[in-house]
Design an enzyme around this catalytic site. Sequence first.
Site, PDB file in Angstrom:
ATOM      1  N   LYS A   1      55.833   7.486  -1.024  1.00  0.00           N
ATOM      2  CA  LYS A   1      56.607   8.707  -1.305  1.00  0.00           C
ATOM      3  C   LYS A   1      55.780   9.786  -1.969  1.00  0.00           C
ATOM      4  O   LYS A   1      55.201   9.573  -3.029  1.00  0.00           O
ATOM      5  CB  LYS A   1      57.762   8.351  -2.241  1.00  0.00           C
ATOM      6  CG  LYS A   1      58.891   7.650  -1.558  1.00  0.00           C
ATOM      7  CD  LYS A   1      60.159   7.906  -2.347  1.00  0.00           C
ATOM      8  CE  LYS A   1      61.008   6.685  -2.489  1.00  0.00           C
ATOM      9  NZ  LYS A   1      61.604   6.570  -3.804  1.00  0.00           N
TER      10      LYS A   1
ATOM     11  N   GLY B   1      49.339  -0.323  -8.331  1.00  0.00           N
ATOM     12  CA  GLY B   1      49.480  -1.756  -8.061  1.00  0.00           C
ATOM     13  C   GLY B   1      49.085  -2.141  -6.647  1.00  0.00           C
ATOM     14  O   GLY B   1      48.278  -3.057  -6.435  1.00  0.00           O
TER      15      GLY B   1
ATOM     16  N   GLY C   1      52.355   2.800 -12.844  1.00  0.00           N
ATOM     17  CA  GLY C   1      53.026   4.015 -13.294  1.00  0.00           C
ATOM     18  C   GLY C   1      52.265   4.729 -14.403  1.00  0.00           C
ATOM     19  O   GLY C   1      52.203   5.957 -14.441  1.00  0.00           O
TER      20      GLY C   1
HETATM   21  P1  ADP Z   1      50.452   2.152  -5.338  1.00  0.00           P
HETATM   22  O1  ADP Z   1      51.223   0.940  -5.797  1.00  0.00           O
HETATM   23  O2  ADP Z   1      49.004   1.838  -5.076  1.00  0.00           O
HETATM   24  O3  ADP Z   1      50.656   3.339  -6.242  1.00  0.00           O
HETATM   25  P2  ADP Z   1      52.559   2.972  -3.553  1.00  0.00           P
HETATM   26  O4  ADP Z   1      53.497   2.021  -4.213  1.00  0.00           O
HETATM   27  O5  ADP Z   1      52.772   4.419  -3.740  1.00  0.00           O
HETATM   28  O6  ADP Z   1      51.045   2.589  -3.920  1.00  0.00           O
HETATM   29  O7  ADP Z   1      52.607   2.753  -1.964  1.00  0.00           O
HETATM   30  C1  ADP Z   1      52.398   1.524  -1.372  1.00  0.00           C
HETATM   31  C2  ADP Z   1      53.342   1.308  -0.216  1.00  0.00           C
HETATM   32  O8  ADP Z   1      53.217   2.345   0.756  1.00  0.00           O
HETATM   33  C3  ADP Z   1      53.004   0.014   0.495  1.00  0.00           C
HETATM   34  O9  ADP Z   1      54.130  -0.838   0.425  1.00  0.00           O
HETATM   35  C4  ADP Z   1      52.708   0.447   1.931  1.00  0.00           C
HETATM   36  O10 ADP Z   1      53.201  -0.432   2.913  1.00  0.00           O
HETATM   37  C5  ADP Z   1      53.431   1.773   2.034  1.00  0.00           C
HETATM   38  N1  ADP Z   1      52.880   2.581   3.136  1.00  0.00           N
HETATM   39  C6  ADP Z   1      51.673   3.168   3.196  1.00  0.00           C
HETATM   40  N2  ADP Z   1      51.513   3.787   4.384  1.00  0.00           N
HETATM   41  C7  ADP Z   1      52.647   3.576   5.102  1.00  0.00           C
HETATM   42  C8  ADP Z   1      53.103   3.977   6.400  1.00  0.00           C
HETATM   43  N3  ADP Z   1      52.339   4.687   7.211  1.00  0.00           N
HETATM   44  N4  ADP Z   1      54.338   3.598   6.768  1.00  0.00           N
HETATM   45  C9  ADP Z   1      55.116   2.857   5.953  1.00  0.00           C
HETATM   46  N5  ADP Z   1      54.743   2.457   4.719  1.00  0.00           N
HETATM   47  C10 ADP Z   1      53.525   2.808   4.298  1.00  0.00           C
HETATM   48  C1  3PG Z   2      53.421  -2.608 -14.566  1.00  0.00           C
HETATM   49  O1  3PG Z   2      53.353  -3.697 -13.981  1.00  0.00           O
HETATM   50  O2  3PG Z   2      53.247  -1.520 -13.986  1.00  0.00           O
HETATM   51  C2  3PG Z   2      53.621  -2.618 -16.062  1.00  0.00           C
HETATM   52  O3  3PG Z   2      53.525  -3.906 -16.599  1.00  0.00           O
HETATM   53  C3  3PG Z   2      54.951  -1.967 -16.400  1.00  0.00           C
HETATM   54  O4  3PG Z   2      56.003  -2.705 -15.887  1.00  0.00           O
HETATM   55  P1  3PG Z   2      57.425  -2.003 -15.673  1.00  0.00           P
HETATM   56  O5  3PG Z   2      57.234  -1.016 -14.536  1.00  0.00           O
HETATM   57  O6  3PG Z   2      58.371  -3.111 -15.364  1.00  0.00           O
HETATM   58  O7  3PG Z   2      57.769  -1.275 -16.942  1.00  0.00           O
HETATM   59 MG    MG Z   3      53.244   0.347  -5.522  1.00  0.00          MG
END
Ligand code: ADP
Ligand code: 3PG
Ligand code: MG
Length: 393
Positions: free
Chosen positions: A197, A348, A371
């Site tokens: 997003k 993550g 985060g």
């Molecule tokens: P991070 O944890 O590194 O900050 P995000 O949580 O923002 O990363 O995004 C990770 C997610 O984005 C993954 O679950 C991945 O599958 C999804 N994603 C990335 N590119 C695509 C895509 N083209 N279509 C659908 N999902 C995607």
């Molecule tokens: C994380 O895994 O990003 C930290 O431990 C914070 O966890 P939370 O998003 O559950 O607060």
């Molecule tokens: Mg993520």
Amino acid sequence: MKRSIRDLVNIEGKKILLRADFNLPMNKVGRFTDTTRLVNELPTIRFLVERGAKVIICSHLGRPKGFDFRLSLWPISLMLMKYFPGKVQFAHKVVGDEVKLQVDSLSNGSILLLENVRFYKEETENDPNFAKQLASLADIYVNDAFGVAHRKHASTYGVARLLPNAIGFLVENEINIITNALENPKSPFVAIFGGAKVEDKIDAILNILKTADSVLIGGAMAYSFMMARGQTIGRSFSSMESVKTAEEILNQAQAAGKKLLLPVDHVAYDYADKKQRTFVTETLSGEMVGSDIGPKTIKMFEKEIDEAKQVIWNGPLGKYEDDKFKKGTFEIAKAIGHSNAYSIVGGGDSVSAVKQARCLNLINHVSTGGGATLKLLEGAELPGIEVIQEKYI
Ligand code: ADP
Ligand code: 3PG
Ligand code: MG
């Protein structure tokens, strides 16, 4: 500059409440899949233990609603015992008389790990009474839980206001490295953003645009940028809101004269195809679902990375959990790992992808935050750090 544990004097025999982030990633059967957060916490614990402090460690694990044995920190105490043989005890509670008795029985240089602090709803509510009870366990509070420093909880914020305090080495390291990379970047500075997003990352992208020379966009968020540029995206992931957000970022990038690169080809499948057979395409239309960056985009991004002196990466460039769509993310992880640029990876999923691509030790700084790292990239304040006293008061 925040007061660090290095600035604490005469801590022998002192009770120190250390907030760590032992929220280790777990698989479906409850096994830990990565111990980086624990291993990175060891220097702080060692420092306190070697100086004869009584170290009371507090952490959360997961997001439990009340007591949940699957999220107990007991297994973490067994892991700590391997590093500090004969020095680790476990408390089945976090506050109360039983815990106080255990604290009183601690000898200098030993460790008491408290149970998961989120078993108490007062923790996330930042309940003042709960913070008071936590504070009553110790003489000094140390925050070394970077991953949770963006949360205003009792053990990350409330308790810090009630005790003399300091940050640990892990937090100090994260803050120094990330803020330095943003404030004094080595140029060319390339920032790479991906993930699902764009709304989650808008502030980080806008902040990084101030200092980065180029920004590369991949992952699902790229389709919103493509829409904002008037390109078609077929049935790829997007929303009205994210297109608006992408438009705002594109305008700012243009106004600042910054290079913002979007994918020029994609690995896609046809929504109607039950077998989800993949193909490479430069345009997305009809029923096509873009799910990874294509080979031309990989080359284009690799060239930018190759010329960079500093790279910051947050967010996978495709649906990397699926073998069919992991190539873009893995190739970019390798390119960053093998480049001469100073590299920082946060998030993550991004860290997990780098690990799967076997590039973890080729990255200069792998952030332990998700985060919290994003907040820092936004240039925002982290309550858990802000609350800690400055060095010279
Ligand atoms: P991070 O944890 O590194 O900050 P995000 O949580 O923002 O990363 O995004 C990770 C997610 O984005 C993954 O679950 C991945 O599958 C999804 N994603 C990335 N590119 C695509 C895509 N083209 N279509 C659908 N999902 C995607
Ligand atoms: C994380 O895994 O990003 C930290 O431990 C914070 O966890 P939370 O998003 O559950 O607060
Ligand atoms: Mg993520």
